[in-house]
Structure formats: structure tokens, C-alpha cells
Scaffold this motif. Sequence first.
Motif, PDB file in Angstrom:
ATOM      1  N   SER A  30       0.789  -1.355   0.094  1.00 57.22           N
ATOM      2  CA  SER A  30       0.019   0.120  -0.127  1.00 57.22           C
ATOM      3  C   SER A  30       0.793   1.337  -0.184  1.00 57.22           C
ATOM      4  O   SER A  30       0.398   2.198  -0.296  1.00 57.22           O
ATOM      5  N   ASP A  31       2.028   1.199   0.313  1.00 56.60           N
ATOM      6  CA  ASP A  31       2.951   2.413   0.265  1.00 56.60           C
ATOM      7  C   ASP A  31       3.292   2.805  -1.171  1.00 56.60           C
ATOM      8  O   ASP A  31       3.860   3.797  -1.291  1.00 56.60           O
ATOM      9  N   TYR A  32       3.056   2.010  -2.130  1.00 55.75           N
ATOM     10  CA  TYR A  32       3.780   2.035  -3.502  1.00 55.75           C
ATOM     11  C   TYR A  32       2.504   2.550  -4.544  1.00 55.75           C
ATOM     12  O   TYR A  32       1.390   2.248  -4.372  1.00 55.75           O
ATOM     13  N   ILE A  51      -1.982   4.194 -10.568  1.00 54.37           N
ATOM     14  CA  ILE A  51      -2.678   4.427  -9.547  1.00 54.37           C
ATOM     15  C   ILE A  51      -2.014   4.646  -8.008  1.00 54.37           C
ATOM     16  O   ILE A  51      -1.081   3.720  -7.734  1.00 54.37           O
ATOM     17  N   ALA A  52      -2.017   5.520  -7.372  1.00 57.62           N
ATOM     18  CA  ALA A  52      -1.526   5.914  -6.237  1.00 57.62           C
ATOM     19  C   ALA A  52      -2.414   5.114  -4.941  1.00 57.62           C
ATOM     20  O   ALA A  52      -3.389   4.439  -5.087  1.00 57.62           O
ATOM     21  N   SER A  53      -1.838   5.173  -3.819  1.00 61.01           N
ATOM     22  CA  SER A  53      -2.266   4.587  -2.692  1.00 61.01           C
ATOM     23  C   SER A  53      -3.592   5.069  -2.227  1.00 61.01           C
ATOM     24  O   SER A  53      -4.489   4.414  -1.578  1.00 61.01           O
ATOM     25  N   THR A  54      -3.640   6.182  -2.487  1.00 59.23           N
ATOM     26  CA  THR A  54      -4.949   7.131  -2.320  1.00 59.23           C
ATOM     27  C   THR A  54      -6.193   6.674  -3.467  1.00 59.23           C
ATOM     28  O   THR A  54      -7.184   7.129  -3.267  1.00 59.23           O
ATOM     29  N   GLY A  98       6.538   2.598  -7.647  1.00 60.21           N
ATOM     30  CA  GLY A  98       7.310   3.754  -7.160  1.00 60.21           C
ATOM     31  C   GLY A  98       6.745   4.050  -5.857  1.00 60.21           C
ATOM     32  O   GLY A  98       5.792   3.767  -5.487  1.00 60.21           O
ATOM     33  N   ILE A  99       7.413   5.303  -5.314  1.00 56.84           N
ATOM     34  CA  ILE A  99       7.317   5.768  -3.931  1.00 56.84           C
ATOM     35  C   ILE A  99       6.934   7.085  -4.143  1.00 56.84           C
ATOM     36  O   ILE A  99       6.344   7.924  -3.260  1.00 56.84           O
ATOM     37  N   ARG A 100       6.958   7.737  -5.356  1.00 61.56           N
ATOM     38  CA  ARG A 100       6.434   9.284  -5.430  1.00 61.56           C
ATOM     39  C   ARG A 100       5.116   9.602  -5.785  1.00 61.56           C
ATOM     40  O   ARG A 100       4.340   9.805  -4.847  1.00 61.56           O
ATOM     41  N   ASN A 101       4.798   9.465  -7.098  1.00 62.44           N
ATOM     42  CA  ASN A 101       3.462   9.830  -7.431  1.00 62.44           C
ATOM     43  C   ASN A 101       3.140   9.121  -8.829  1.00 62.44           C
ATOM     44  O   ASN A 101       3.975   8.635  -9.332  1.00 62.44           O
ATOM     45  N   VAL A 102       2.025   9.484  -9.508  1.00 62.38           N
ATOM     46  CA  VAL A 102       1.574   8.877 -10.533  1.00 62.38           C
ATOM     47  C   VAL A 102       2.312   8.790 -11.990  1.00 62.38           C
ATOM     48  O   VAL A 102       2.062   8.494 -12.950  1.00 62.38           O
ATOM     49  N   LEU A 103       3.464   9.964 -11.797  1.00 63.85           N
ATOM     50  CA  LEU A 103       4.224  10.272 -12.894  1.00 63.85           C
ATOM     51  C   LEU A 103       5.632   9.609 -12.980  1.00 63.85           C
ATOM     52  O   LEU A 103       6.342   9.545 -13.650  1.00 63.85           O
TER      53      LEU A 103
END
Length: 119
Positions: A30-32, A51-54, A98-103
Motif C-alpha cells: 500500500s506504500d507504493y 494508481i496511487a495508494s489514495t 514507485g514511491i513518489r506519484n503517478v508520474l
Amino acid sequence: QVQLVESGGGLVQAGGSLRLSCAASGRTFSDYVMAWLRRAPGKQRELVAAIASTGSTKYADSVKGRFTITRENAKKTAYLQMNSLKPEDTAVYYCAAGIRNVLGPWQYWGQGTQVTVSS
């Protein structure tokens, strides 16, 4: 460390559907941010969906309205539902995390699964 394994690729006729799955193991899924990228013959790799964790998502313009990315954190799995497939969707599809964002950027990659759409 995160290990990613894709499944669900194959050969389908134009207009058909496929669902790709990406099973993850290792650290907390869920962190990714999870993503699907593809590389078609003779073309550069491109981001298909993320898709982000949100739950926020991003799609390439070429797949909007046809593809849907989802995730099930409890199962540590991400999915790509692909409908109304076109021959130009033919590519090797990679799951990435990844750990940053959807980009992006994407730290972890699966081995890829081939999707072939016949006309």
C-alpha cells in the motif's frame, strides 16, 4: 525490496478484452504507486496507467475510456482491465512500482507480459 510478477497477457482479436494482474511481494504494497507501462515494437516505452495508494489515477490519452487500473492492497495486487483493444495496443506490458506519484519514477519492475491484438 519489491518483487513484481505480471500475468494475463495473450493474443486477442481487436475489440476484445484482457485483464492483466501484477502480484507483489516484499515491503508494504500500500506504500507504493503502481503503474503499467508498455513498449511496442520500434517505439519508446510509455506510461499506460498509474494508481496511487489514495486511489488517484493517471491514464495515457490513447487508453482513456478503454483501460482501467485498480488495486487490491489486501491481496498486494494491481490490475489493468483492457477493453476495446486495438492492434496498436500490441506491446510488452510491464508492471512497475514507485514511491513518489503517478508520474513516476519507477523503482521496481516486473518481467513483462506480451499482449498481442490481431486485426
